[in-house]
Design a protein around this motif. Structure first.
Motif, PDB file in Angstrom:
ATOM      1  N   ARG A   6       0.806  -1.218   0.000  1.00 43.56           N
ATOM      2  CA  ARG A   6       0.000   0.000   0.000  1.00 43.56           C
ATOM      3  C   ARG A   6       0.841   1.271   0.000  1.00 43.56           C
ATOM      4  O   ARG A   6       0.366   2.325  -0.348  1.00 43.56           O
ATOM      5  CB  ARG A   6      -0.942   0.005   1.202  1.00 43.56           C
ATOM      6  CG  ARG A   6      -1.906  -1.146   1.186  1.00 43.56           C
ATOM      7  CD  ARG A   6      -3.314  -0.673   1.450  1.00 43.56           C
ATOM      8  NE  ARG A   6      -4.216  -1.807   1.482  1.00 43.56           N
ATOM      9  CZ  ARG A   6      -4.936  -2.202   0.455  1.00 43.56           C
ATOM     10  NH1 ARG A   6      -4.861  -1.559  -0.668  1.00 43.56           N
ATOM     11  NH2 ARG A   6      -5.733  -3.242   0.538  1.00 43.56           N
ATOM     12  N   SER A   7       2.100   1.157   0.417  1.00 45.25           N
ATOM     13  CA  SER A   7       2.924   2.354   0.423  1.00 45.25           C
ATOM     14  C   SER A   7       4.284   2.060  -0.196  1.00 45.25           C
ATOM     15  O   SER A   7       4.808   0.958  -0.091  1.00 45.25           O
ATOM     16  CB  SER A   7       3.102   2.892   1.842  1.00 45.25           C
ATOM     17  OG  SER A   7       3.842   1.991   2.625  1.00 45.25           O
ATOM     18  N   VAL A   8       4.797   3.073  -0.835  1.00 42.11           N
ATOM     19  CA  VAL A   8       6.097   2.990  -1.487  1.00 42.11           C
ATOM     20  C   VAL A   8       6.983   4.061  -0.884  1.00 42.11           C
ATOM     21  O   VAL A   8       6.582   5.226  -0.787  1.00 42.11           O
ATOM     22  CB  VAL A   8       5.960   3.196  -3.013  1.00 42.11           C
ATOM     23  CG1 VAL A   8       7.311   3.279  -3.674  1.00 42.11           C
ATOM     24  CG2 VAL A   8       5.139   2.072  -3.616  1.00 42.11           C
ATOM     25  N   ARG A   9       8.154   3.637  -0.441  1.00 38.59           N
ATOM     26  CA  ARG A   9       9.088   4.571   0.182  1.00 38.59           C
ATOM     27  C   ARG A   9       9.700   5.510  -0.849  1.00 38.59           C
ATOM     28  O   ARG A   9       9.870   6.693  -0.590  1.00 38.59           O
ATOM     29  CB  ARG A   9      10.172   3.788   0.916  1.00 38.59           C
ATOM     30  CG  ARG A   9      11.231   4.680   1.527  1.00 38.59           C
ATOM     31  CD  ARG A   9      12.188   4.005   2.460  1.00 38.59           C
ATOM     32  NE  ARG A   9      12.690   2.737   1.979  1.00 38.59           N
ATOM     33  CZ  ARG A   9      13.416   1.925   2.717  1.00 38.59           C
ATOM     34  NH1 ARG A   9      13.725   2.241   3.955  1.00 38.59           N
ATOM     35  NH2 ARG A   9      13.860   0.787   2.244  1.00 38.59           N
ATOM     36  N   ALA A  10      10.059   4.976  -2.021  1.00 34.83           N
ATOM     37  CA  ALA A  10      10.737   5.802  -3.018  1.00 34.83           C
ATOM     38  C   ALA A  10      10.629   5.184  -4.400  1.00 34.83           C
ATOM     39  O   ALA A  10      10.521   3.972  -4.542  1.00 34.83           O
ATOM     40  CB  ALA A  10      12.215   5.949  -2.652  1.00 34.83           C
ATOM     41  N   VAL A  11      10.650   6.041  -5.412  1.00 35.15           N
ATOM     42  CA  VAL A  11      10.864   5.644  -6.799  1.00 35.15           C
ATOM     43  C   VAL A  11      12.118   6.392  -7.205  1.00 35.15           C
ATOM     44  O   VAL A  11      12.157   7.620  -7.170  1.00 35.15           O
ATOM     45  CB  VAL A  11       9.672   6.015  -7.699  1.00 35.15           C
ATOM     46  CG1 VAL A  11       9.998   5.726  -9.161  1.00 35.15           C
ATOM     47  CG2 VAL A  11       8.421   5.260  -7.269  1.00 35.15           C
ATOM     48  N   ARG A  12      13.154   5.637  -7.540  1.00 37.63           N
ATOM     49  CA  ARG A  12      14.469   6.259  -7.735  1.00 37.63           C
ATOM     50  C   ARG A  12      15.309   5.453  -8.708  1.00 37.63           C
ATOM     51  O   ARG A  12      14.986   4.311  -9.039  1.00 37.63           O
ATOM     52  CB  ARG A  12      15.183   6.358  -6.398  1.00 37.63           C
ATOM     53  CG  ARG A  12      15.428   4.978  -5.778  1.00 37.63           C
ATOM     54  CD  ARG A  12      16.333   5.034  -4.563  1.00 37.63           C
ATOM     55  NE  ARG A  12      16.576   3.729  -4.001  1.00 37.63           N
ATOM     56  CZ  ARG A  12      17.429   2.831  -4.467  1.00 37.63           C
ATOM     57  NH1 ARG A  12      18.131   3.082  -5.543  1.00 37.63           N
ATOM     58  NH2 ARG A  12      17.587   1.660  -3.866  1.00 37.63           N
ATOM     59  N   ALA A  13      16.427   6.055  -9.104  1.00 35.78           N
ATOM     60  CA  ALA A  13      17.393   5.371  -9.971  1.00 35.78           C
ATOM     61  C   ALA A  13      18.173   4.343  -9.159  1.00 35.78           C
ATOM     62  O   ALA A  13      18.420   4.539  -7.964  1.00 35.78           O
ATOM     63  CB  ALA A  13      18.359   6.388 -10.572  1.00 35.78           C
ATOM     64  N   VAL A  14      18.534   3.258  -9.819  1.00 34.53           N
ATOM     65  CA  VAL A  14      19.344   2.243  -9.139  1.00 34.53           C
ATOM     66  C   VAL A  14      20.774   2.728  -9.010  1.00 34.53           C
ATOM     67  O   VAL A  14      21.225   3.605  -9.741  1.00 34.53           O
ATOM     68  CB  VAL A  14      19.330   0.878  -9.870  1.00 34.53           C
ATOM     69  CG1 VAL A  14      17.940   0.321  -9.984  1.00 34.53           C
ATOM     70  CG2 VAL A  14      20.012   0.946 -11.206  1.00 34.53           C
ATOM     71  N   ARG A  15      21.481   2.124  -8.065  1.00 37.01           N
ATOM     72  CA  ARG A  15      22.909   2.368  -7.888  1.00 37.01           C
ATOM     73  C   ARG A  15      23.648   1.098  -8.281  1.00 37.01           C
ATOM     74  O   ARG A  15      23.124  -0.017  -8.137  1.00 37.01           O
ATOM     75  CB  ARG A  15      23.199   2.755  -6.444  1.00 37.01           C
ATOM     76  CG  ARG A  15      22.567   4.094  -6.051  1.00 37.01           C
ATOM     77  CD  ARG A  15      22.878   4.486  -4.606  1.00 37.01           C
ATOM     78  NE  ARG A  15      22.340   3.565  -3.622  1.00 37.01           N
ATOM     79  CZ  ARG A  15      21.119   3.647  -3.085  1.00 37.01           C
ATOM     80  NH1 ARG A  15      20.299   4.623  -3.443  1.00 37.01           N
ATOM     81  NH2 ARG A  15      20.720   2.775  -2.181  1.00 37.01           N
ATOM     82  N   ALA A  16      24.868   1.251  -8.761  1.00 35.44           N
ATOM     83  CA  ALA A  16      25.635   0.115  -9.279  1.00 35.44           C
ATOM     84  C   ALA A  16      25.821  -1.003  -8.259  1.00 35.44           C
ATOM     85  O   ALA A  16      25.832  -2.174  -8.621  1.00 35.44           O
ATOM     86  CB  ALA A  16      26.994   0.599  -9.794  1.00 35.44           C
TER      87      ALA A  16
END
Length: 188
Positions: A6-16
């Motif tokens: 129900r909740s998403v902490r973040a939508v972000r780019a991946v890190r290597a």
């Protein structure tokens, strides 16, 4: 009872350095019941790949890379629950499916959201972030994607968020009788 995110902490780019999470999510995607319609590789083809394969794959799509970028959605517990990759295709160069692009464009691939995270707006958030990167960082004027002709659920979603069919199709690699339909969205 099915567990629903129900909740998403973040939508972000991946890190290597996040290759283990990238590997786990990709293998989950390839086990999805419609994976054969959505992805060009199979679980059996990649499950035995060495860690170096996953390290390199994640590094190529990590934050700060200009020609491709992978975005992930993290659940409240930090577990990755969805992903999309933006590839940048240069005008005149061969695209991801062997066609030649007439313009410099983004190409969305690897779209996956875990079943327990579907239907709550997460895919829209992933696409918004991917499109924002395509327009603002990569500087493309249009973004495309391909959808298997029998993947009605995905096609419906793409139309809902503003992608339109071009009428162009390509054969599905390994299944020349099946078609992938091209959809595009132009920069607003």
């Amino acid at each position: 009872m099915k567990h629903v995110i129900r909740s998403v902490r973040a939508v972000r780019a991946v890190r290597a350095d996040e290759w283990p999470a990238a590997k786990e999510l990709r293998l989950a995607a390839l086990r999805d019941p419609v994976a054969h319609l959505a992805f060009l590789e199979t679980y059996e083809e990649v499950v035995g790949k060495p860690d170096s394969f996953w390290r390199e794959r994640t590094a190529r799509a990590a934050e700060g890379v200009r020609e491709r970028q992978q975005f992930v959605a993290e659940g409240a517990d930090g577990r990755w629950v969805g992903s999309v990759v933006v590839l940048v295709e240069e005008a005149g160069a061969e695209g991801a499916l062997g066609d030649v692009s007439e313009v410099r464009q983004g190409h969305l691939v690897g779209v996956f959201v875990r079943p327990e995270a579907r239907g709550v707006g997460l895919t829209e958030r992933l696409f918004a972030r991917a499109l924002e990167w395509a327009w603002d960082v990569a500087g493309v004027e249009r973004v495309r994607l391909f959808v298997h002709e029998r993947n009605a659920r995905a096609e419906g979603f793409y139309r809902k968020i503003g992608f339109v069919p071009t009428g162009n199709t390509v054969s599905v690699p390994g299944d020349p009788g099946a078609r992938e339909l091209e959809f595009v969205m132009k920069r607003p």
